[in-house]
Scaffold this motif. Structure first.
Motif, short mmCIF file in Angstrom:
data_model
loop_
_atom_site.label_atom_id
_atom_site.label_comp_id
_atom_site.label_asym_id
_atom_site.label_seq_id
_atom_site.Cartn_x
_atom_site.Cartn_y
_atom_site.Cartn_z
N THR A 65 -52.67 16.69 51.93
CA THR A 65 -53.59 17.46 52.77
C THR A 65 -54.01 18.74 52.06
OG1 THR A 65 -52.64 16.59 54.82
CG2 THR A 65 -53.85 18.67 54.97
N TYR A 66 -53.04 19.41 51.44
CA TYR A 66 -53.35 20.64 50.69
C TYR A 66 -54.27 20.34 49.51
CZ TYR A 66 -49.41 22.80 53.18
OH TYR A 66 -48.57 23.29 54.15
N ILE A 67 -53.96 19.30 48.78
CA ILE A 67 -54.75 18.96 47.59
C ILE A 67 -56.19 18.62 47.96
CG2 ILE A 67 -55.02 17.27 45.73
CD1 ILE A 67 -51.95 17.15 45.58
N VAL A 68 -56.37 17.83 49.02
CA VAL A 68 -57.72 17.46 49.47
C VAL A 68 -58.49 18.70 49.90
CG1 VAL A 68 -59.01 16.25 51.29
CG2 VAL A 68 -57.14 15.09 50.10
N TYR A 69 -57.80 19.62 50.57
CA TYR A 69 -58.47 20.85 51.00
C TYR A 69 -58.96 21.64 49.79
CZ TYR A 69 -59.25 25.52 52.83
OH TYR A 69 -59.81 26.73 53.12
N PHE A 70 -58.12 21.78 48.78
CA PHE A 70 -58.52 22.48 47.56
C PHE A 70 -59.78 21.84 46.97
CE2 PHE A 70 -53.91 23.84 46.50
CZ PHE A 70 -54.07 24.98 47.27
N GLU A 71 -59.78 20.52 46.88
CA GLU A 71 -60.89 19.82 46.26
C GLU A 71 -62.18 19.98 47.06
OE1 GLU A 71 -59.30 15.90 46.03
OE2 GLU A 71 -58.23 16.27 44.15
N GLU A 72 -62.08 19.94 48.38
CA GLU A 72 -63.28 20.07 49.23
C GLU A 72 -63.88 21.47 49.11
OE1 GLU A 72 -61.88 19.04 53.09
OE2 GLU A 72 -62.14 16.88 52.79
N VAL A 73 -63.03 22.48 49.14
CA VAL A 73 -63.53 23.85 49.04
C VAL A 73 -64.07 24.12 47.64
CG1 VAL A 73 -62.94 26.29 49.23
CG2 VAL A 73 -62.05 24.68 50.88
N ASP A 74 -63.42 23.57 46.64
CA ASP A 74 -63.91 23.75 45.26
C ASP A 74 -65.33 23.21 45.10
OD1 ASP A 74 -61.63 24.99 44.54
OD2 ASP A 74 -60.79 23.35 43.37
#
Length: 223
Positions: A65-74
């Motif tokens: 969940t954390y990793i996906v959030y990073f990728e989406e915001v990036d």
């Protein structure tokens, strides 16, 4: 185990791990048994097994969940179709949310117990920093940002948020979470953007809504 449609299963898994994130930020996960996790998810142990096969799968879901959030915001940060102020606000929001959820305790336990997951989240954080650096470097070249080293901007958030949002500091200074977030955002905006660019950035309504949301998140994390 009752049959659950795949899309509903994924949606419910995200909902349940969301209820665990604050607990794990504070307590870590080593001390939590599967029945403890079910209690914080507000479901029975039997219902938990409809969605997760093990404690390990729950930790994996939280990390992902954390990793996906990073990728989406990036993706938003590097989207040239968005204005600089919109992307700057995305960086600010992400830094605060990262502070809220990814504690040093969580990372320490992940490193020992799940080294592959730890490597994954560290890699995502490293990529995020590279993307933020790229965002600042392009803004510098285009004359939007003040001439400051992007590394200072990046490290500043890590240090300042840890200090400013420390409950002991807030209490000692008589400050509220909301006021600290508003003031820090305004101070950083003035620090980052050139003065002549700020005149076109008077509408902070979007970020103020986000600050309301972040304030609630932080307040819940301290309770």
């Amino acid at each position: 185990m009752r049959k659950i449609e795949p899309e509903l299963r994924e949606e419910m898994k995200k909902t349940y791990v969301g209820k665990l994130m604050n607990v794990i930020r504070i307590k870590g996960f080593n001390s939590l048994k599967i029945q403890d996790m079910a209690k914080y998810m507000q479901i029975s142990k039997a219902s938990l097994y409809n969605y997760f096969s093990s404690k390990e799968e729950i930790i994996q879901e939280i990390t992902q969940t954390y990793i996906v959030y990073f990728e989406e915001v990036d993706q938003a940060i590097l989207n040239n179709e968005l204005t600089y102020i919109d992307r700057f606000q995305k960086v600010f929001e992400q830094e605060v949310l990262t502070f809220i959820y990814i504690s040093e305790l969580f990372l320490e336990e992940l490193k020992v117990g799940f080294p592959d997951l730890y490597d994954g989240i560290i890699s995502a954080r490293r990529k995020r920093k590279e993307n933020i650096r790229q965002f600042y470097e392009v803004g510098l070249k285009e004359g939007v940002f003040n001439e400051l080293n992007p590394s200072i901007f990046i490290v500043q958030d890590e240090v300042m948020l840890r200090k400013l949002l420390d409950p002991a500091f807030l209490l000692a200074e008589g400050l509220t979470i909301k006021q600290v977030l508003k003031d820090y955002y305004q101070a950083k905006k003035i620090q980052v953007f050139k003065a002549d660019k700020l005149t076109t950035m008077n509408d902070d309504s979007k970020i103020m809504e986000k600050i309301e949301y972040l304030t609630r998140k932080l307040s819940n994390s301290y309770s």
